[in-house]
Design an enzyme around this catalytic site. Structure first.
Site, PDB file in Angstrom:
ATOM      1  N   ASP A   9      -6.356  18.337 -15.085  1.00  0.00           N
ATOM      2  CA  ASP A   9      -6.728  16.966 -15.429  1.00  0.00           C
ATOM      3  C   ASP A   9      -6.405  16.765 -16.913  1.00  0.00           C
ATOM      4  O   ASP A   9      -7.059  17.322 -17.787  1.00  0.00           O
ATOM      5  CB  ASP A   9      -8.222  16.758 -15.140  1.00  0.00           C
ATOM      6  N   TYR A  34     -15.552  16.551 -15.382  1.00  0.00           N
ATOM      7  CA  TYR A  34     -16.022  15.181 -15.226  1.00  0.00           C
ATOM      8  C   TYR A  34     -17.044  15.165 -14.083  1.00  0.00           C
ATOM      9  O   TYR A  34     -16.805  15.759 -13.028  1.00  0.00           O
ATOM     10  CB  TYR A  34     -14.822  14.284 -14.913  1.00  0.00           C
ATOM     11  N   ARG A  74       0.834  -1.216   0.000  1.00  0.00           N
ATOM     12  CA  ARG A  74       0.000   0.000   0.000  1.00  0.00           C
ATOM     13  C   ARG A  74       0.862   1.256   0.000  1.00  0.00           C
ATOM     14  O   ARG A  74       0.449   2.307  -0.506  1.00  0.00           O
ATOM     15  CB  ARG A  74      -0.945   0.015   1.210  1.00  0.00           C
ATOM     16  N   LYS A  90      -8.723   5.502 -18.553  1.00  0.00           N
ATOM     17  CA  LYS A  90      -9.009   5.983 -19.893  1.00  0.00           C
ATOM     18  C   LYS A  90      -7.803   5.720 -20.811  1.00  0.00           C
ATOM     19  O   LYS A  90      -7.360   4.609 -20.879  1.00  0.00           O
ATOM     20  CB  LYS A  90      -9.405   7.457 -19.825  1.00  0.00           C
TER      21      LYS A  90
HETATM   22  C1  PLP Z   1     -13.088   9.093 -15.897  1.00  0.00           C
HETATM   23  C2  PLP Z   1     -12.555  10.416 -15.546  1.00  0.00           C
HETATM   24  C3  PLP Z   1     -12.230  10.732 -14.217  1.00  0.00           C
HETATM   25  C4  PLP Z   1     -12.457   9.760 -13.082  1.00  0.00           C
HETATM   26  O1  PLP Z   1     -11.640   8.633 -13.204  1.00  0.00           O
HETATM   27  P1  PLP Z   1     -12.023   7.177 -12.646  1.00  0.00           P
HETATM   28  O2  PLP Z   1     -10.863   6.342 -13.076  1.00  0.00           O
HETATM   29  O3  PLP Z   1     -13.318   6.766 -13.238  1.00  0.00           O
HETATM   30  O4  PLP Z   1     -12.104   7.302 -11.147  1.00  0.00           O
HETATM   31  C5  PLP Z   1     -11.698  11.986 -13.972  1.00  0.00           C
HETATM   32  N1  PLP Z   1     -11.496  12.888 -14.954  1.00  0.00           N
HETATM   33  C6  PLP Z   1     -11.815  12.620 -16.236  1.00  0.00           C
HETATM   34  C7  PLP Z   1     -11.594  13.668 -17.280  1.00  0.00           C
HETATM   35  C8  PLP Z   1     -12.349  11.390 -16.581  1.00  0.00           C
HETATM   36  O5  PLP Z   1     -12.683  11.131 -17.852  1.00  0.00           O
END
Ligand code: PLP
Length: 409
Positions: free
Chosen positions: A198, A127, A67, A223
């Site tokens: 992000d 998001y 962890r 993603k």
């Molecule tokens: C999917 C997504 C998230 C969240 O990610 P998870 O892996 O589903 O927790 C955050 N920001 C963007 C732009 C995303 O597409």
């Protein structure tokens, strides 16, 4: 009593042969595995006490408990730090952390940077999960958030004496707007604020927010970085000082991914550049097709010359790439959008994105359900709006599927 047919020490041998001590033997051999193996271990074994003391006293970076850190999380962090690393304005070494999800990465990064009484300035189009967290959860801890449109508003008016953090996506979801990262960084840093970006939709194969002035680049590795719709994960890159600060919270909150997920992510990163090249090429072709279609009201894709974000995107993005994500307003509303989803044959309705296959999502029905009707309207997210994640198929086949389906609505 021992059954005579069972060899002596069966249980002991089952437990102790081929265990961690075998790793020592391997480490002494003159060959190493060509690829990095997966270290599926939750904990590490020691022969004596001093090496453990050395770890806790930060004199050794040996592993102790998965962890906290493990070989696979470090291996993938090394790749990500190199991908996003740049001689940043502050000339500090770039580090990376991996998390159990994108949300874990984002929330851990935010929580490590604010306390009760602080204020955040964030983009109004985010998001859905992140928006929900900022709008509805952080206030419970006394942290307030002002949402702004970084493209249209004078966002500096949202800054307060207690503002600590500025937050945006590099390509907004689902409207694919691209803010000027360097300009926001300048305003944030002149006030001593942190600026997080992000970078999930762009990835380091298209944009590197740290080199544009951001303090941290955040990812849902679920993603494009994962890219095959088979892992849930998150990551961030930042200078090594900020990484060390956030790492403490990552360990406390237990937001570490499994070694196997780290291994899958490392494997996926080998082909990121190739994948983003094809995603981008295909998406531009689909966007151009849709833009010319009579049943389409509007296409949102930064690669289109008609996009209000095109200039900014072209200036910040590498290799003429604009990513694989695009949204489209179909003429009509729920009925037409739902019919299109139903008609498409190779394109499935998948409320996520960035896999190898082209998929479609319906933001008001999935990712943006946390938005009120007013917030949706203000953001420009409509009932007839679909979001496509353009995959790696032959572009002609993607376009043919959309075209045939549009003919039926
Ligand atoms: C999917 C997504 C998230 C969240 O990610 P998870 O892996 O589903 O927790 C955050 N920001 C963007 C732009 C995303 O597409």
């Amino acid at each position: 009593m021992r059954n005579k047919k069972t060899p002596a020490k069966l249980s002991t041998n089952l437990i102790h042969k081929g265990d961690g001590k075998f790793c020592r033997k391997l480490a002494d051999m003159s060959s190493v595995p060509e690829t990095f193996p997966v270290y599926l271990t939750s904990v590490f074994a020691f022969d004596e006490v001093p090496p453990v003391d050395a770890i806790y006293e930060h004199k050794s970076d040996a592993y102790i408990y998965s962890r906290m850190a493990n070989p696979n999380s470090d291996a993938v962090a090394e790749i990500l730090a190199a991908a996003d690393g740049s001689p940043s304005a502050r000339k500090k070494k770039t580090g990376a952390l991996v998390f159990s999800s994108g949300m874990a990465a984002i929330i851990t990064a935010i929580l490590s940077s604010v306390k009760s009484g602080d204020h955040i300035v964030a983009s109004s189009v985010l998001y859905g999960g992140v928006y929900d967290y900022l709008a509805n959860e952080l206030p419970r801890f006394g942290v307030s958030v002002t949402f702004v449109d970084f493209l249209k508003d004078d966002f500096t008016r949202a800054f307060r004496p207690e503002t600590k953090l500025v937050y945006t996506e590099i390509i907004s979801n689902p409207l694919m707007e691209v803010p000027d990262i360097a300009a926001i960084a300048k305003e944030a840093h002149s006030r001593g604020l942190l600026f997080f970006v992000d970078n999930t939709f762009a990835t380091p194969a298209i944009a590197r927010p740290l080199s544009l002035g951001a303090d941290a680049s955040l990812y849902s590795t679920t993603k494009y970085l994962g890219g095959h719709s088979d892992i849930t994960g998150g990551a961030l890159t930042a200078n090594s000082e900020l990484v060390a600060k956030i790492k403490r919270f990552q360990t406390l909150y237990g937001a570490m991914p499994s070694p196997l997920d780290c291994w899958l992510l490392a494997r996926s990163l080998r082909t990121l550049d190739l994948r983003m090249k094809k995603h981008s090429k295909n998406a531009l072709l689909v966007a151009e097709f849709l833009e010319a279609h009579p049943k389409v009201e509007k296409v949102f894709y930064p690669g289109l010359k008609s996009s209000p974000s095109h200039k900014t995107a072209a200036a910040q993005f590498a290799n003429g790439r604009f990513g694989g994500m695009l949204s489209v307003n179909i003429k009509g509303g729920v009925r037409e959008a739902s019919k299109l989803i139903k008609e498409m044959k190779i394109i499935s309705f998948v409320p996520s994105l960035a896999g190898t296959a082209t998929t479609v999502s319906y933001p008001v029905k999935t990712s943006h359900r946390a938005y009120s009707a007013e917030a949706l309207k203000a953001a420009g997210i409509t009932q007839g709006q679909l979001r496509f994640s353009i995959g790696l198929e032959d572009a002609d086949d993607i376009i043919a599927d959309i075209s045939a389906s549009l003919d039926k609505i």
